[in-house]
Motif scaffolding. Structure first.
Motif, short mmCIF file in Angstrom:
data_model
loop_
_atom_site.label_atom_id
_atom_site.label_comp_id
_atom_site.label_asym_id
_atom_site.label_seq_id
_atom_site.Cartn_x
_atom_site.Cartn_y
_atom_site.Cartn_z
N PRO B 101 28.86 48.59 46.88
CA PRO B 101 29.20 49.70 45.94
C PRO B 101 30.51 50.15 46.13
O PRO B 101 30.92 51.29 46.52
CB PRO B 101 28.23 50.66 46.35
N THR B 102 31.66 49.27 45.96
CA THR B 102 33.01 49.90 45.99
C THR B 102 33.45 50.65 45.03
O THR B 102 32.86 50.46 43.89
CB THR B 102 34.13 48.54 45.93
N LYS B 103 34.29 51.79 45.30
CA LYS B 103 34.74 52.73 44.23
C LYS B 103 35.41 51.97 43.21
O LYS B 103 35.49 52.60 42.05
CB LYS B 103 35.51 53.86 44.90
N CYS B 104 36.32 51.05 43.59
CA CYS B 104 37.29 50.54 42.69
C CYS B 104 36.41 49.64 41.21
O CYS B 104 37.19 49.66 40.20
CB CYS B 104 38.16 49.47 43.19
N ARG B 105 35.25 49.58 41.73
CA ARG B 105 34.40 48.69 40.59
C ARG B 105 34.38 49.46 39.42
O ARG B 105 34.46 49.03 38.14
CB ARG B 105 32.94 48.69 40.76
N LYS B 106 34.33 50.97 39.31
CA LYS B 106 34.33 51.93 38.33
C LYS B 106 35.83 51.72 37.58
O LYS B 106 35.79 52.01 36.18
CB LYS B 106 34.33 53.45 38.67
N ILE B 107 36.74 51.22 38.00
CA ILE B 107 37.90 51.14 37.65
C ILE B 107 38.27 49.75 36.83
O ILE B 107 38.56 50.07 35.57
CB ILE B 107 39.25 51.49 38.29
N HIS B 108 37.93 48.77 37.72
CA HIS B 108 38.27 47.44 37.02
C HIS B 108 37.25 46.68 36.30
O HIS B 108 37.36 45.81 35.73
CB HIS B 108 38.99 46.54 38.07
N ASP B 109 35.78 47.04 36.71
CA ASP B 109 34.96 46.20 35.96
C ASP B 109 34.76 46.93 34.52
O ASP B 109 34.58 48.14 34.47
CB ASP B 109 33.56 46.42 36.72
N PRO B 142 37.61 40.17 40.76
CA PRO B 142 37.77 40.05 42.11
C PRO B 142 38.75 40.74 42.65
O PRO B 142 40.15 40.13 42.87
CB PRO B 142 37.99 38.52 42.26
N CYS B 143 38.99 42.04 42.92
CA CYS B 143 40.16 42.80 42.96
C CYS B 143 40.14 42.90 44.69
O CYS B 143 39.40 42.41 45.16
CB CYS B 143 40.02 44.32 42.61
N GLU B 144 41.52 43.09 45.34
CA GLU B 144 41.77 42.90 46.62
C GLU B 144 40.84 43.98 47.39
O GLU B 144 40.35 43.37 48.51
CB GLU B 144 43.19 43.26 46.79
N ILE B 145 40.40 45.02 46.82
CA ILE B 145 39.86 45.87 47.74
C ILE B 145 38.30 45.54 47.78
O ILE B 145 37.69 45.32 48.76
CB ILE B 145 39.75 47.26 47.04
N CYS B 146 37.70 44.83 46.58
CA CYS B 146 36.48 44.40 46.58
C CYS B 146 36.38 42.96 47.39
O CYS B 146 35.44 42.98 48.22
CB CYS B 146 36.15 43.85 45.36
N LEU B 147 37.41 42.15 47.41
CA LEU B 147 37.56 40.93 48.25
C LEU B 147 37.52 41.31 49.86
O LEU B 147 36.76 40.96 50.67
CB LEU B 147 38.53 40.00 48.18
ZN LIG Z 1 37.44 46.24 43.33
#
Ligand SMILES: [Zn+2]
Ligand SMILES: [Zn+2]
Lengths: 345, 410
Positions: B101-109, B142-147
């Motif tokens: 559950p990364t926070k950036c998912r809400k931004i890039h997905d 596949p953003c860098e934070i998620c990776l």
């Molecule tokens: Zn991400």
């Protein structure tokens, strides 16, 4: 490994049974010989003890090696040729519990010897972890193989000290795992096909045992499904999956399988289940029906599937609230229990 | 030119030159292979190869969008499932940012309603807020934070496999999946024949499922009202993890975190006000008996947080499935155009998927990008883009085309 006569009397499953029979010149055909009366009597008695004691337990007769040792292979032949799964399972468990009770009285070296006879990757340790002292370190592979039927929380791998591939065990725990190994070995022996022509006297004994005990049928785990269906009695996992399916949310493969097999097992019609999945965005009636029929056993292998156990559902995050079901191990069991309380109200 | 055809042709060029890097699994003749092709919905399963040359030639010939092999070994891999004759399987773990559950998912997905075209961010809702439609196209980046967070889970998993399960480095193969995660494969005679239920116990160990801290040193008075002792940070296995996770949790503790655990207000105040003392206590016995009124049940709640942070997030279904197909190393991933890339286990920390997994190293392409967040390939950063025609290095262009975020411009 050097086994004394006393050891073999205690742990007869370690010896080569055929050789033991030969040793006392106990040819199967000569079992009619009245001199062997006491051996056959003890063999029948071993089985009887397993059937009459609860939990099943076979006794150990000290300093009677000449009877204790050969009566074991004879008992195996008798139990095996009974053809009754109930008698076979009970007897195997009875002998296994006998071994456990003897093992916990032994020195650690003896336990190690018996374990090694089963090819366990085990060594003795004297480690203290926390403030508990452990006696053995056992490969986690052997550990998992022998704890498979155990359901107690304390035997779960995640609740054991596991260091560099070894599970740390106390003497008592090691003996408990050996009990399981013994049970399996004896069950395997009992399930081997017996192609001997047995003497009449033995056959009579076996018939007697069957008449008296094989009537006890095991309670079937899954009773007949009740006719009516009560939504309020569905366990939380099924409710959650059902509402997800109805609202067209994505459900994992395992989730679909759980829901479908549950509904089939409580008697829902295939068409009604197809309709539940209708809201799914990728709904394909033909494919959905095919999958449901497969789970119902009307296609492919013909196996009718039952839902996964509560433990499996927990592993895969499909159990939303395991306290809500109390001490239940299967969603169908949970349903039946809820049905009963529901009806009382 | 249509996107699929363009991607297909680039994949074909790649395999023509580079099929020799495809890394075959051990005992190749006992494995089942499976492929997706660019022709819509064509899946090839139950393939078998006797040697690596045949496998590589086959890939060159069919140009798969995805290529897989079985973690399992079979007597006859080309037979139907029931007749294959299962001989064993490697122990396999899949770590995918989808489960983290990364926070950036809400931004890039993003998602898009198939019916009315309405768009949103994060995970798709059950129902479209505009037209109540239930079908969505989802796009995950596949953003860098998620990776990075996937890599962190992989490192925790390696720790379990080496320290707890005792596997050696040469039994463990780590790979970048080519998309949003990592694969870890244990290949060893020892574990080959483990059945699904034994693998489930391994999964439960790694995810901390069913863990009860009383078996790992949490001890209390008979009725559990006071805790007398607990595990220490330098201990092995879950004991040490529980202590370290608890330490970590209390280190950065805020009032709200404890309120989330529904602890009593008095207890929360005491923990917060005695934080310094709690932190110092780890030098000796730890904080277990320090807080009056914190009994076994209270500590179990706090330890629950420790378990969450110390366990590794893995796809539980993949590991327990003894017939699973997994991506073939050094083949292209159809959703990115990147390679599934093996990494030596001890090198994972410095591994950079966005440089090492890049397949297309030469050429450019002009594409029309509908929408894409900023992303990096190698040393270069691109975007963000919105409705714009750009000329990009081939690797970046293929990536956006595979993501279906752009169109080929003739
Ligand atoms: Zn991400
Ligand atoms: Zn819509």
């Amino acid at each position: 490994m050097t086994l004394t006569r006393e050891d073999i009397a205690k742990y007869p499953f370690l010896a080569d049974a055929a050789e033991e029979v030969r040793r006392v010149n106990l040819e199967i055909q000569s079992l009619d010989n009245p001199e062997l009366e006491s051996i056959i009597k003890r063999a029948a008695n071993r089985i009887r003890e397993a059937l009459e004691n609860n939990p099943p337990r076979v006794s150990y007769r000290k300093r009677q090696e000449d009877i204790e040792i050969p009566s074991f292979p004879v008992a195996i032949i008798m139990a095996a040729s009974s053809g009754s799964n109930y008698i076979k399972r009970r007897y195997a468990l009875g002998e296994a519990i006998r071994a456990y009770n003897l093992l916990i009285e032994e020195e650690r070296e003896k336990i190690l010897e018996v374990a090694k006879a089963f090819n366990w990757r085990i060594r003795q340790v004297k480690d203290i972890i926390g403030n508990r002292r452990f006696d053995f370190a056992l490969s986690f592979i052997d550990y998992l193989r022998n704890t498979k039927p155990f359901h107690e929380e304390r035997f779960k791998l995640v609740n054991k000290p596991l260091i560099k591939g070894d599970v740390y065990l106390t003497k008592r725990e090691a003996a408990r795992l050996l009990q399981e190994e013994v049970r399996k070995r004896i069950e395997d022996k009992l399930n081997m096909e017996i192609r001997l022509k047995l003497p009449d006297r033995l056959l009579n004994q076996i018939e007697n045992l069957k008449r008296k005990y094989a009537g006890y049928k095991e309670k079937r785990i899954l009773e007949e499904a009740p006719k009516e269906m009560i939504y309020e009695a569905f366990p939380p996992c099924i409710r959650q999956l059902l509402s997800a399916a109805k609202s067209g949310q994505h459900i994992s493969h395992l989730g679909r399988f759980t829901l479908t097999s549950f509904l089939l097992n409580i008697g829902m019609k295939i068409q009604d289940i197809v309709d539940i999945f209708r809201s799914s965005s990728d709904f394909n009636e033909r494919l959905t029906r095919y999958q449901i029929e497969h789970i119902a056993g009307s296609r492919g292998s013909g196996t009718k599937y039952i839902p996964p156990s509560c433990e499996t559902l927990k592993t895969h995050g499909l159990c939303p609230d395991f306290e809500a079901c109390g001490n239940v191990k299967h969603p169908l069991a949970s349903y039946r229990r809820r049905m009963r309380t529901f009806k009382k109200e | 030119m249509n996107n699929t055809l363009f991607i297909h042709d680039r994949f074909a060029e790649f395999y023509k030159e580079n099929a020799s890097i495809i890394k075959p699994p051990s005992k190749i003749s006992q494995r089942e292979f499976g492929f997706f092709t660019f022709k819509k919905d064509i899946v090839i399963r139950h393939k078998g190869f006797l040697n690596v040359k045949d496998l590589r030639n086959y890939v060159k010939q069919i140009i798969p969008s995805h290529a897989y092999y079985s973690a399992a070994y079979y007597e006859t891999p080309e037979e139907s499932m029931e007749k294959k004759g299962w001989l064993g399987a490697d122990l396999y773990f899949d770590i995918d940012a989808d489960h983290i559950p990364t926070k950036c998912r809400k931004i890039h997905d993003t998602w898009k309603c198939k019916k009315c075209g309405f768009q949103g961010r994060g995970i798709a809702p059950a129902e479209c807020p505009i037209c109540s439609g239930r079908g969505f196209e989802e796009r995950k980046w596949p953003c860098e934070i998620c990776l990075e967070s996937a890599k962190y889970e992989a490192i925790k998993l390696l720790d379990f496999l080496i320290d707890d399960f005792g596997f050696s480095h040469h039994e463990i193969q780590v790979s970048f999946s080519g998309h949003r995660g990592y694969h870890i494969q244990v290949e060893s005679e020892k574990i080959r024949e483990l059945d699904s239920s034994a693998r489930k116990e391994i999964v439960d160990y790694i995810t901390g499922t069913g863990l009860n801290p009383i078996y790992h040193g949490l001890q209390g008075t008979p009725r559990g009202r006071h805790v007398t002792s607990g595990p220490h940070m330098d201990e092995p296995g879950w004991r040490g993890r529980i202590a370290r996770g608890t330490h970590e949790f209390l280190l950065s503790i805020r009032k709200e975190d404890l309120e989330d655990l529904s602890l009593k207000k008095k207890l929360i105040d005491e923990i917060i006000s005695r934080r310094e003392e709690i932190l110092r206590s780890w030098e000796k016995e730890g904080p277990w008996s320090l807080i009056r009124g914190a009994g076994v049940e209270t500590w179990k709640k706090i330890i629950g947080k420790a378990i969450e942070s110390q366990s590794a997030i893995i796809d539980t279904v993949v590991t327990t499935d003894i017939h699973r197909l997994i991506r073939l190393p050094y083949t292209l991933h159809g959703k990115t155009g990147w390679l599934k890339t093996p990494i030596p286990a001890e090198k994972i920390e410095e591994f950079d998927p966005l440089s090492s997994a890049i397949a297309f190293k030469r050429g450019e392409a002009t594409i029309y990008v509908e929408e894409a967040p900023e992303f990096r390939i190698g040393e270069e950063t691109f975007g963000p883009y919105k409705n714009i025609k750009v000329e990009l290095p081939l690797a970046a262009a293929i990536f956006l085309l595979c993501k279906d975020a752009a169109k080929v411009v003739d």
